[in-house]
Write a protein that holds these residues in place. Sequence first.
Motif: not given
Length: 204
Positions: A116-119, A138-140, A167-174
Amino acid sequence: MKKILIILLVVANSLVTNLVSAKQDTVKTATQENITTSPKESAAKGEQASSTNTKKDTKENTSDILQLDWIDLIPKSERNQFNAQGMPITNHSGNAAKQSLQGKVRQELSGSMVKIPGFVIPLEGDANTVTEFLLVPYFGACIHVPPPPPNQIIYVKFPQGAPIQQLWDVIYVVGRLKTVSMSHDLAETGYMLEGTSIEEYDDD
């Protein structure tokens, strides 16, 4: 008459001897071929089988991972509370507000391997890595604006440590998703994820 019988016996004995000798030669040749070619063939077959099994396992492992969007974490009966992009309808005026604790989780997702993607909002770690963090859509979220509902926040445990620069931008976490509620000063979360890897976000 006796001479004829003797001749026949000699011919028969000769035929039997030739047949036995031919059979022995065939067995010997086959054995030598097996000795000569078996190691290479076995190695080749072993490598081929190993390669096939690896590809099969990789394919199965990949197919076992569910790629989710944030809207997928919300039961269908509650999705009208979110906008067309799957983001919670939130007041962005900047005024402080409490987190809405309304919203259920999808129990059927518990135990699934997901992507899943996220901040990221770091919680635990050091100057180089983060071992625990909140993943938000979403950011913030939870900092500049009110936290989204618990079913839109994932508490991630990443024991091996995720490099901060990733981790500064949107990433995928598995990792493996669980429907476990977690409480933190920033927000209540409806999901917990045991992270196994982090991937660069690709919006294609």
